[in-house]
Enzyme design. Structure first.
Site, PDB file in Angstrom:
ATOM      1  N   ASP A 163       8.992   2.537   1.694  1.00  0.00           N
ATOM      2  CA  ASP A 163       7.850   3.354   2.105  1.00  0.00           C
ATOM      3  C   ASP A 163       7.678   3.161   3.610  1.00  0.00           C
ATOM      4  O   ASP A 163       7.164   2.137   4.064  1.00  0.00           O
ATOM      5  CB  ASP A 163       6.599   2.905   1.334  1.00  0.00           C
ATOM      6  CG  ASP A 163       5.339   3.635   1.788  1.00  0.00           C
ATOM      7  OD1 ASP A 163       5.396   4.333   2.822  1.00  0.00           O
ATOM      8  OD2 ASP A 163       4.307   3.486   1.114  1.00  0.00           O
ATOM      9  N   PHE A 217       0.851  -1.197   0.000  1.00  0.00           N
ATOM     10  CA  PHE A 217       0.000   0.000   0.000  1.00  0.00           C
ATOM     11  C   PHE A 217       0.880   1.238   0.000  1.00  0.00           C
ATOM     12  O   PHE A 217       1.752   1.387   0.848  1.00  0.00           O
ATOM     13  CB  PHE A 217      -0.935   0.029   1.218  1.00  0.00           C
ATOM     14  CG  PHE A 217      -1.877   1.201   1.167  1.00  0.00           C
ATOM     15  CD1 PHE A 217      -3.025   1.153   0.390  1.00  0.00           C
ATOM     16  CD2 PHE A 217      -1.589   2.386   1.854  1.00  0.00           C
ATOM     17  CE1 PHE A 217      -3.877   2.252   0.305  1.00  0.00           C
ATOM     18  CE2 PHE A 217      -2.442   3.486   1.772  1.00  0.00           C
ATOM     19  CZ  PHE A 217      -3.587   3.415   0.995  1.00  0.00           C
ATOM     20  N   LYS A 227       2.354   9.958   8.031  1.00  0.00           N
ATOM     21  CA  LYS A 227       1.603   9.617   9.255  1.00  0.00           C
ATOM     22  C   LYS A 227       2.194  10.208  10.555  1.00  0.00           C
ATOM     23  O   LYS A 227       1.882  11.334  10.896  1.00  0.00           O
ATOM     24  CB  LYS A 227       1.429   8.112   9.355  1.00  0.00           C
ATOM     25  CG  LYS A 227       0.509   7.583   8.241  1.00  0.00           C
ATOM     26  CD  LYS A 227      -0.068   6.222   8.526  1.00  0.00           C
ATOM     27  CE  LYS A 227      -1.233   5.901   7.622  1.00  0.00           C
ATOM     28  NZ  LYS A 227      -0.887   5.326   6.312  1.00  0.00           N
TER      29      LYS A 227
HETATM   30  C1  LIG Z   1      -1.041   5.584   4.942  1.00  0.00           C
HETATM   31  C2  LIG Z   1      -0.001   5.126   4.017  1.00  0.00           C
HETATM   32  C3  LIG Z   1       0.268   5.821   2.817  1.00  0.00           C
HETATM   33  C4  LIG Z   1      -0.573   6.973   2.344  1.00  0.00           C
HETATM   34  O1  LIG Z   1      -0.461   8.090   3.156  1.00  0.00           O
HETATM   35  P1  LIG Z   1      -1.501   9.305   2.957  1.00  0.00           P
HETATM   36  O2  LIG Z   1      -1.030  10.326   3.927  1.00  0.00           O
HETATM   37  O3  LIG Z   1      -2.847   8.760   3.254  1.00  0.00           O
HETATM   38  O4  LIG Z   1      -1.389   9.741   1.560  1.00  0.00           O
HETATM   39  C5  LIG Z   1       1.317   5.386   2.041  1.00  0.00           C
HETATM   40  N1  LIG Z   1       2.066   4.324   2.401  1.00  0.00           N
HETATM   41  C6  LIG Z   1       1.835   3.644   3.533  1.00  0.00           C
HETATM   42  C7  LIG Z   1       2.726   2.502   3.896  1.00  0.00           C
HETATM   43  C8  LIG Z   1       0.780   4.012   4.373  1.00  0.00           C
HETATM   44  O5  LIG Z   1       0.536   3.305   5.476  1.00  0.00           O
END
Ligand SMILES: *Cc1c(COP(=O)(O)O)cnc(C)c1O
Length: 395
Positions: free
Chosen positions: A215, A130, A244
């Protein structure tokens, strides 16, 4: 019952209005209090409205909020310096959301490929990964529900199974420029990469001249007990993204890279609100606390204590395994006895506990990193009560 509102219908929200939050607690308009083990989706690493954050943003707000990213500000530079010093990366691009940080990483690797690898642009990504909800980051996701949405997707992503080094190797072509993954898949079910897999990816990246992108939007900023999850594995990527937890509840995100791949030039990348002093003040206040080794040691201890509680609960009711790292944990609710995690989320909500049913068989918790012993005890009591209710209904 759900409220009819002018908000587009994108979430099934319970019919409750939250009006305030402090630490691990949220309060609704009826005065009911909820112990929050979701924390804005692993965002409020210090809990709701911690006073250090409130003071930092109030003080910054009264001085300077947004001069434009085309001008210097001390607060923003202080954040960039802090991120560089604490991460081991050289340069920082500040943006507003995790998806935007990942977009920045995708752009950086594509430009690097154009300049250094004969136009290579393809990125290897992973099943159940994700990376966000812009069109390119959705294209990079491995979430089956996204497959049919918003076609055609952005081309150039090759998806392979997670923790399968041979599949990665087989997917590498002359057009491949990068490998992008979460060191621990969050939305995909709290599934950690193995150390051996990540070390193998690093070796493949070096051998084939690829950039390795982690990520860390969910795993960064102390969530796993280290400031960055890559430190758990002894593998250093070329690029990481943060979001986050970085602002502790304020929107800010970042893409950090090693010098050797920092190929952006003026005009290549930008964001109106990116790194504005108001959000940078929040991130500075968060890092002042979270980057402190004593705080991280306490977060690790909290993670171990929460894991023990989940394991004991699992044992008591005959549920499944507990997985994850630090304070990003999930309980498999299907063991010799089974509880539906969505129903458990709803039952706990009624008992004043917020937890996240991620799948029918998976309950995820992402509390504040600094919850107290009493809060953990209440978490255990309410979780047990929720499970007992569901098991009693089945009988
Ligand atoms: C939440 C999340 C995102 C997206 O972040 P947003 O601030 O909602 O755009 C991307 N990568 C990971 C691993 C996430 O948990």
């Amino acid at each position: 019952m759900s409220l009819v509102t002018p908000l587009m219908n994108l979430n099934e929200r319970p019919p409750v209005m939250f009006v305030s939050g402090k630490g691990s607690w949220l309060q609704d308009s009826e005065g009911r209090r909820y112990l929050d083990f979701i924390q804005g989706w692993a965002v409020n690493c210090l809990g709701h409205s911690p006073s250090v954050l409130v003071e930092a943003i109030s003080s910054q707000a009264s001085r300077l909020m947004t001069p434009s990213p085309a001008y210097h500000s001390e607060t923003t530079l202080a954040l960039a310096d802090r991120l560089r010093a604490s991460s081991g990366f050289d340069q920082v691009n500040l943006v507003n959301s995790g998806a935007e940080a990942n977009e920045a990483a995708i752009k950086l690797t594509r430009k690097w490929g154009a300049q250094n690898k004969g136009g290579a642009f393809r990125i290897i990504t992973f099943e159940n990964g994700f990376h966000g909800r812009t069109l390119a980051t959705m294209s990079a996701c491995g979430k089956p529900a996204f497959d049919a949405l918003y076609e055609p997707k952005v081309p150039g992503f090759d998806r392979v199974p997670f923790n399968d080094l041979a599949a990665v190797e087989a997917a590498i072509s002359k057009d491949t420029v990068a490998i992008m993954l979460e060191p621990i898949q969050g939305e995909g079910g709290v599934v950690a990469a193995t150390e051996c897999f990540l070390q193998g990816l690093r070796a493949l990246a070096d051998e084939h001249q690829l950039l390795l992108v982690f990520d860390e939007v969910q795993t960064g900023i102390g969530r796993t007990g280290e400031l960055f999850a890559y430190q758990l594995f002894g593998v250093t990527p070329d690029v990481i993204t943060l979001g986050k937890g970085l602002g502790g509840g304020i929107a800010i995100a970042a893409m950090l890279a090693k010098n050797h791949c920092c190929c952006f030039e003026p005009g290549d990348q930008g964001s109106t609100f990116g790194g504005n002093p108001l959000s940078a003040a929040a991130a500075n206040a968060v890092l002042d606390i979270v980057a402190n080794p004593t705080f991280l040691a306490q977060a690790q201890a909290n993670g171990a204590a929460l894991r023990r509680v989940l394991e004991q609960v699992s044992q008591r009711f005959g549920l499944g395994e507990v997985r994850g790292q630090g304070l990003l944990l999930a309980l498999n609710t299907h063991g010799s006895s089974t509880v539906d995690a969505f129903q458990l989320e709803a039952a706990c909500f009624e008992l004043g506990l917020l937890v996240n049913g991620l799948r029918h068989n998976l309950l995820r918790v992402m509390p504040a990193l600094n919850f107290t012993v009493e809060e953990l005890h209440l978490f255990e009591q309410r979780l047990i009560q929720g499970i007992e209710q569901l098991l009693a209904e089945k009988d």
